[in-house]
Motif scaffolding. Structure first.
Motif, PDB file in Angstrom:
ATOM      1  N   SER A  72       0.829  -1.201   0.000  1.00 39.24           N
ATOM      2  CA  SER A  72       0.000   0.000   0.000  1.00 39.24           C
ATOM      3  C   SER A  72       0.863   1.251   0.000  1.00 39.24           C
ATOM      4  N   THR A  73       0.212   2.401  -0.037  1.00 40.55           N
ATOM      5  CA  THR A  73       0.901   3.685  -0.125  1.00 40.55           C
ATOM      6  C   THR A  73       1.713   3.980   1.130  1.00 40.55           C
ATOM      7  N   ASN A  74       2.885   4.584   0.922  1.00 43.36           N
ATOM      8  CA  ASN A  74       3.714   5.129   2.009  1.00 43.36           C
ATOM      9  C   ASN A  74       4.302   4.077   2.943  1.00 43.36           C
ATOM     10  N   ILE A  75       4.463   2.860   2.476  1.00 42.77           N
ATOM     11  CA  ILE A  75       5.136   1.869   3.312  1.00 42.77           C
ATOM     12  C   ILE A  75       6.580   2.315   3.552  1.00 42.77           C
ATOM     13  N   TRP A  76       6.959   2.447   4.812  1.00 43.46           N
ATOM     14  CA  TRP A  76       8.316   2.905   5.129  1.00 43.46           C
ATOM     15  C   TRP A  76       9.120   1.861   5.896  1.00 43.46           C
ATOM     16  N   ALA A  77       8.482   1.122   6.781  1.00 40.80           N
ATOM     17  CA  ALA A  77       9.210   0.128   7.573  1.00 40.80           C
ATOM     18  C   ALA A  77       9.571  -1.067   6.690  1.00 40.80           C
ATOM     19  N   GLU A  78      10.773  -1.562   6.872  1.00 40.27           N
ATOM     20  CA  GLU A  78      11.253  -2.689   6.072  1.00 40.27           C
ATOM     21  C   GLU A  78      11.224  -4.012   6.831  1.00 40.27           C
ATOM     22  N   ASP A  79      10.927  -3.945   8.110  1.00 34.41           N
ATOM     23  CA  ASP A  79      10.979  -5.171   8.911  1.00 34.41           C
ATOM     24  C   ASP A  79      10.291  -4.914  10.256  1.00 34.41           C
ATOM     25  N   TRP A  80      10.082  -5.978  10.984  1.00 32.60           N
ATOM     26  CA  TRP A  80       9.546  -6.025  12.344  1.00 32.60           C
ATOM     27  C   TRP A  80       8.042  -5.824  12.391  1.00 32.60           C
ATOM     28  N   TRP A  81       7.508  -4.649  12.118  1.00 38.06           N
ATOM     29  CA  TRP A  81       6.061  -4.453  12.161  1.00 38.06           C
ATOM     30  C   TRP A  81       5.481  -5.037  13.453  1.00 38.06           C
ATOM     31  N   TRP A  82       5.686  -4.315  14.530  1.00 43.28           N
ATOM     32  CA  TRP A  82       5.345  -4.796  15.867  1.00 43.28           C
ATOM     33  C   TRP A  82       4.288  -3.913  16.544  1.00 43.28           C
ATOM     34  N   ALA A  83       3.566  -4.512  17.473  1.00 44.90           N
ATOM     35  CA  ALA A  83       2.787  -3.839  18.517  1.00 44.90           C
ATOM     36  C   ALA A  83       1.829  -2.767  18.014  1.00 44.90           C
ATOM     37  N   PRO A  84       0.807  -3.145  17.227  1.00 43.10           N
ATOM     38  CA  PRO A  84      -0.157  -2.151  16.755  1.00 43.10           C
ATOM     39  C   PRO A  84      -1.136  -1.733  17.855  1.00 43.10           C
ATOM     40  N   GLU A  85      -1.481  -0.463  17.879  1.00 42.87           N
ATOM     41  CA  GLU A  85      -2.557   0.042  18.742  1.00 42.87           C
ATOM     42  C   GLU A  85      -3.418   0.998  17.916  1.00 42.87           C
ATOM     43  N   VAL A  86      -4.747   0.939  18.101  1.00 43.89           N
ATOM     44  CA  VAL A  86      -5.680   1.715  17.282  1.00 43.89           C
ATOM     45  C   VAL A  86      -6.544   2.602  18.168  1.00 43.89           C
ATOM     46  N   TYR A  87      -6.683   3.865  17.759  1.00 48.65           N
ATOM     47  CA  TYR A  87      -7.469   4.847  18.504  1.00 48.65           C
ATOM     48  C   TYR A  87      -8.451   5.521  17.545  1.00 48.65           C
ATOM     49  N   TYR A  88      -9.647   5.815  18.051  1.00 47.92           N
ATOM     50  CA  TYR A  88     -10.695   6.389  17.205  1.00 47.92           C
ATOM     51  C   TYR A  88     -11.033   7.800  17.637  1.00 47.92           C
ATOM     52  N   ASN A  89     -11.076   8.717  16.682  1.00 43.87           N
ATOM     53  CA  ASN A  89     -11.462  10.100  16.945  1.00 43.87           C
ATOM     54  C   ASN A  89     -12.926  10.277  16.541  1.00 43.87           C
ATOM     55  N   GLU A  90     -13.805  10.416  17.523  1.00 46.88           N
ATOM     56  CA  GLU A  90     -15.239  10.515  17.252  1.00 46.88           C
ATOM     57  C   GLU A  90     -15.592  11.768  16.458  1.00 46.88           C
ATOM     58  N   LYS A  91     -14.813  12.827  16.608  1.00 48.05           N
ATOM     59  CA  LYS A  91     -15.133  14.083  15.932  1.00 48.05           C
ATOM     60  C   LYS A  91     -14.806  14.028  14.446  1.00 48.05           C
ATOM     61  N   THR A  92     -13.705  13.364  14.092  1.00 49.00           N
ATOM     62  CA  THR A  92     -13.289  13.329  12.690  1.00 49.00           C
ATOM     63  C   THR A  92     -13.643  12.029  11.989  1.00 49.00           C
ATOM     64  N   GLY A  93     -13.936  10.983  12.749  1.00 53.34           N
ATOM     65  CA  GLY A  93     -14.280   9.700  12.157  1.00 53.34           C
ATOM     66  C   GLY A  93     -13.093   8.896  11.666  1.00 53.34           C
ATOM     67  N   TRP A  94     -11.885   9.243  12.109  1.00 50.92           N
ATOM     68  CA  TRP A  94     -10.685   8.529  11.671  1.00 50.92           C
ATOM     69  C   TRP A  94     -10.182   7.584  12.762  1.00 50.92           C
ATOM     70  N   TYR A  95      -9.706   6.420  12.318  1.00 44.49           N
ATOM     71  CA  TYR A  95      -9.008   5.474  13.170  1.00 44.49           C
ATOM     72  C   TYR A  95      -7.508   5.620  12.908  1.00 44.49           C
ATOM     73  N   PHE A  96      -6.719   5.687  13.986  1.00 43.31           N
ATOM     74  CA  PHE A  96      -5.264   5.841  13.891  1.00 43.31           C
ATOM     75  C   PHE A  96      -4.586   4.591  14.429  1.00 43.31           C
ATOM     76  N   LEU A  97      -3.743   3.992  13.625  1.00 41.44           N
ATOM     77  CA  LEU A  97      -2.994   2.804  14.024  1.00 41.44           C
ATOM     78  C   LEU A  97      -1.527   3.181  14.222  1.00 41.44           C
ATOM     79  N   PHE A  98      -1.077   3.162  15.489  1.00 45.18           N
ATOM     80  CA  PHE A  98       0.340   3.364  15.810  1.00 45.18           C
ATOM     81  C   PHE A  98       1.033   2.003  15.816  1.00 45.18           C
ATOM     82  N   HIS A  99       2.273   1.969  15.362  1.00 42.96           N
ATOM     83  CA  HIS A  99       3.001   0.698  15.311  1.00 42.96           C
ATOM     84  C   HIS A  99       4.498   0.967  15.278  1.00 42.96           C
TER      85      HIS A  99
END
Length: 562
Positions: free
Chosen positions: A92-119
């Motif tokens: 997909s677009t903007n893939i930057w990490a080349e390895d590991w891909w660890w520990a995802p956490e997802v947060y939802y902003n009720e005002k904007t309707g966006w889900y954010f996945l930190f990893h």
């Protein structure tokens, strides 16, 4: 054929109208769950999603080929259904990490309707490594990224082709890697020799956890990856490579962006606070590898030096024990922070974290408390508060998250990974979490045996939602409408037949033999009962009943008249 549903009479429905304003009693159920090690998951982050009426879990492991991060959904924190694919497609677009891909956490902003996945992710390309860590051969160059989606099931797309705008730097660190030889297994043998190393290093980061405080500030907790953090131990008379947990405040622009195109950045109060440190620092090793110029700050939250605890020393002698193939190390990782108030109205910040090697049976969970989000945090003397129990076949317990039940914000759970044996994969387990701010207590309920379903799951319903030619599709739903996966081994429907009909159940499908019915005299009835698996070998299944208040409860069932 005619389908009849079980009718649930409650005490409230029989009361006079004068009592109509009385708050209805809470639904409860005798339904239980077991942690049966069927959902492959590592570093699980679980959140309740009001929009879909279900719990969602995000995992380092469990994604299909070509995807990163497994996603599961559940009506009850126990019956998990895998979402096909994963969170982020690897092309997909903007893939930057080349390895590991660890520990995802997802947060939802009720005002904007966006889900954010930190990893977390790791760079392998020497030029990129130097861009963020100065040295092109920097060991394990890990950073934190953010992807976004309009749906909890994704797909998530990276906001940018780079990690978040944060360059954590430790100006006082003796960078002993610069006086060592690859593979960097053996540090200097004396503290005096280590002090001859050049000072200063950029910090590799993993295991992000974002916390929103009441004053509107946003904080990122993360683990300083153990790599390139050799710490001298007077206790053991040697260097030990150590991971610690740090905190930093983020800006708010990314969270408030209605288009979710703004990359999170460190707050101005932490930005470039180490400018000019250490003296004579060179930003790059040569013109071929220009390094970073910014050197940002952080707050130390959890480390052995701040407060030593013996249970964190399970691997400090691994180099000798492994015949020289492993490092002597300590870990502090997988943190989650929540805030509560004591009876006097004072804030209490609880931080859970995991220590020791995640592959080891000794992996466990401790906690620390503070009265400010930035600390200082004080470890509990009861640590570890969650650890292996060989008698119950539970090992490597840790790296979880905290989630409240859908109906009660004070009813907390700790979904985490564990192994049914020391050599197994990691699976998703859930335990009750209890906190008592007045006594600064945090503890866990059991994660084995028959465990009570979270509040908000009941009342459950069972219906037919399709089928033909005598085959019915049975659907069991929670109070919020989330479906139970009836092919999951902790759920089933049992049939009771009266009259001449015969019936067979396969997962969520019940097939009634019409030929047998035609030969019978009079009508036939097929009763379908929803059951949950139990850990009790003599009574392995329990018919689920539910009620309000003090009622004994009605069984969750469905009657099909043939």
């Amino acid at each position: 054929m005619m389908v009849r549903f079980a009718v649930l009479f409650t005490l409230a429905s029989l009361l006079p109208a004068a009592f109509a304003k009385i708050k209805p009693a809470t639904w409860h159920t005798n339904g239980t769950y077991i942690n049966n090690a069927t959902t492959v998951a590592a570093d699980p982050y679980v959140r309740w999603d009001k929009r879909s009426g279900a719990y969602w879990a995000y995992s380092t492991e469990g994604a299909d080929e070509g995807w990163y991060y497994g996603i599961y959904t559940s009506p009850d924190l126990a019956t998990w259904t895998k979402i096909p694919g994963g969170a982020i497609k690897n092309d997909s677009t903007n893939i930057w990490a080349e390895d590991w891909w660890w520990a995802p956490e997802v947060y939802y902003n009720e005002k904007t309707g966006w889900y954010f996945l930190f990893h977390a992710g790791r760079f392998l390309n020497a030029t990129k490594v130097a861009e963020y860590f100065k040295y092109p051969d920097f060991e394990e160059a890990s950073k934190i990224g953010v992807a976004v989606s309009r749906s909890p099931q994704g797909p998530f797309v990276e906001i940018a082709d780079r990690p978040i705008d944060y360059y954590p730097f430790d100006p006082g660190y003796d960078d002993v890697n610069l006086i060592m030889q690859p593979p960097y297994l053996v540090p200097p043998s004396t503290h005096e020799e280590g002090k001859t190393a050049p000072k200063g290093t950029y910090i590799p980061s993993i295991d992000p956890d974002v916390f929103w405080d009441d004053d509107g500030s946003i904080w990122l907790f993360f683990s300083r990856n153990a790599y390139r953090n050799w710490v001298w131990s007077d206790e053991f008379g040697k260097y030990i490579e150590e991971s610690n947990i740090y905190a930093v405040r983020l800006d708010n622009a990314w969270w408030n962006d209605p288009h979710a195109k703004t990359l999170p950045s460190v707050h101005s109060s932490f930005k470039d606070v180490h400018k000019g440190e250490p003296k004579d620092w060179q930003t790059s090793v040569n013109s071929s590898f220009p390094g970073p110029t910014r050197k940002d700050g952080w707050v130390a939250v959890i480390s052995y030096a701040l407060q030593p605890q013996a249970w964190e020393n399970a691997h400090v002698n691994d180099h000798a024990a492994s015949g020289g193939t492993l490092k002597d190390r300590r870990w502090s990782e997988g943190s989650t922070t929540i805030k509560r108030y004591d009876s006097s109205g004072n804030p209490v910040y609880y931080l859970t974290y995991s220590a020791n090697n995640y592959e080891s049976p000794d992996y466990g969970v401790g906690y620390a408390v503070a009265d400010k989000v930035s600390g200082p945090y004080y470890k509990s003397g009861s640590n570890p508060v969650l650890s292996q129990d060989a008698s119950r076949s539970i090992f490597s317990t840790g790296h979880g998250s905290v989630v409240a039940s859908s109906a009660n914000p004070g009813e907390l759970y700790y979904p985490h990974h564990a192994r049914p044996s020391p050599d197994d994969d990691r699976y998703l387990y859930t335990a009750r979490l209890f906190v008592e701010p007045d006594s600064l207590y945090l503890g866990f309920g059991p994660d084995a045996g028959d465990l009570r379903l979270p509040s908000g799951v009941a009342p459950l319903s069972i219906k037919t939602e399709g089928g033909q030619n005598g085959t019915y599709e049975l659907v069991v739903r929670s109070a919020s409408g989330a479906k139970f996966d009836l092919s999951n081994p902790i759920n089933r429907v049992r049939v009771e037949v009266s009259g001449g009909a015969t019936a067979q159940v396969n997962g969520g499908l019940v097939t009634i033999d019409g030929n047998a019915t035609a030969k019978s005299k009079g009508s036939s009835t097929v009763r379908v009962v929803y059951e949950r698996a139990r850990s009790n070998e003599t009574a392995p299944w329990l018919a689920v009943s539910q009620a309000r208040g003090i009622d004994a409860g009605d069984v969750v069932d469905l009657i099909i008249d043939v």
